[in-house]
Design an enzyme around this catalytic site. Structure first.
Site: not given
Length: 406
Positions: A83, A176
């Protein structure tokens, strides 16, 4: 060393929008991350020759490269996240700057530029190949540099079987950036002695200290009456929120701290005269200081509530992750190996605290010590993000050195 597929691989990755969503209740938080894993990463992992390639319900794409030297008995993992941060990630259009000459870099036609007076670290990259944004999006080097470096290292090992290495596990995970990606990490499935996140910044970063982190939501219960007759009756919830914030140390804010200094960071304020709420993140390195920050918030609320006949300031605290130094220091093997490898490659290790967190913070407390290694990105999370191809190549060199270390 030069790796012919590294840049092209990275460019493919960054053009995929994998922005996470902190308001989502799914894992991964966005469907784009699922599609990135299933349509791009998993097929590539199989194509280059990884074994036992699979996608877990926790959103991790995982694969194994068996050892080819029985004397190398360690099992080492490498982890990176899919991400990207909360900034526009749609339509990423990277610029390739060959042989950077030290001058300002125009970011496409956006009107923005990377200027050495604003970003003096550009001086470190004279003569190198830089990948920048076009000024309208982030780049996604955090952490698609890490994914590209891990994938390139694995591909190189498979294509050069004469290079002896231990068993390697790779894991590419979600979310994350919103702090929940490793919450469901499957330690049993990953099954390594220790691991590294390839999620650091400039050349040489080697990190095993992170913040300990908490979040706080403070609710303020006011009393709204007509302002013309409000004397001694109105209780303005917004004013209470302001008073609470002003009671925190003025110097303990992100923009005024560095190194090992912690902070309170006001993230959001909303509401009305009648009710208001604020959210904060709390960060510090030492356990005693971390606990003291949380207690200070409770103490401020208690003092404010003493002025009312009923509690009107309600503090809700929740811990997010902890400083992994507590785990890593029990056995410094992963740090010592990475440090030796960097020094043998002529890279000066920059062992310093992460003023943030990594997936390794949580994974370390789950039982797999997981320090953090540089991936190359600079100015991450925004339009001024850039990365040096030469730094990414050196990150691949470090991975190769670690898995061959005796």
């Amino acid at each position: 060393m030069k790796y012919p597929t590294l840049l092209d691989r990275f460019l493919v990755y960054v053009k995929e929008n994998t922005r996470s969503d902190e308001n989502s209740t799914t894992t991964p938080s966005t469907q784009n991350q699922v599609e990135f894993a299933q349509n791009i990463l998993l097929p590539e992992m199989e194509r280059i020759g990884l074994q036992n390639v699979h996608y877990l319900p926790n959103g991790f794409a995982v694969g194994t490269l068996p050892a080819n030297d029985p004397s190398l008995t360690r099992k080492i993992g490498f982890i990176a996240h899919m991400d990207t941060a909360d900034f526009n990630a749609e339509g990423v259009n990277p610029q390739i700057i060959e042989n950077y000459d030290g001058n300002p870099i125009a970011l496409g036609t956006s009107g923005y530029e990377l200027h050495p007076k604003d970003f003096p670290q550009l001086a470190n990259y004279h003569g190198q190949i830089l990948i920048t944004t076009d000024g309208t999006t982030l780049l996604g080097s955090d952490d698609k540099s890490g994914i590209a470096e891990i994938m390139t290292a694995i591909e190189f090992l498979i294509q050069n079987p004469d290079i002896k290495h231990c068993e390697i596990r790779v894991g590419f995970g979600p979310d994350e950036e919103i702090g929940v990606g490793a919450d469901k990490f499957d330690v049993k499935d990953f099954d390594v002695d220790f691991a590294y996140t390839m999620d650091g910044g400039p050349l040489g970063e080697l990190q095993y200290e992170t913040f300990s982190a908490a979040g706080a939501k403070i609710d303020f219960l006011g009393r709204n009456v007509h302002p013309g007759s409000a004397k001694d009756q109105m209780i303005n919830a917004f004013q209470m929120a302001i008073d609470f914030h002003n009671a925190l140390p003025e110097t303990d804010r992100p923009e005024k701290t560095e190194g090992y200094e912690g902070f309170f960071h006001l993230m959001n304020m909303e509401g009305s005269v009648d009710t208001a709420s604020t959210t904060y993140i709390i960060r510090d390195f030492e356990e005693e200081d971390f606990q003291a920050r949380k207690q200070l918030m409770l103490d401020i609320a208690e003092k404010m509530n003493a002025n009312f006949d009923t509690p009107r300031v309600i503090v809700n605290l929740h811990d997010q992750y902890y400083n992994m130094k507590k785990i890593i220091e029990k056995d410094m093997t992963p740090i010592n190996i990475a440090k030796d490898v960097m020094e043998n490659l002529g890279i000066k290790p920059l062992i310093e605290p992460v003023r943030g967190g990594t997936d390794g913070s949580k994974i370390s407390f789950m039982g797999i010590p997981t320090p953090n290694i540089f991936a190359g990105g600079e100015n991450m999370h925004g339009r001024f993000e850039f990365v040096s191809l030469e730094t990414m190549e050196k990150a691949v060199d470090v991975i190769l050195g670690i898995v061959a270390y005796k």
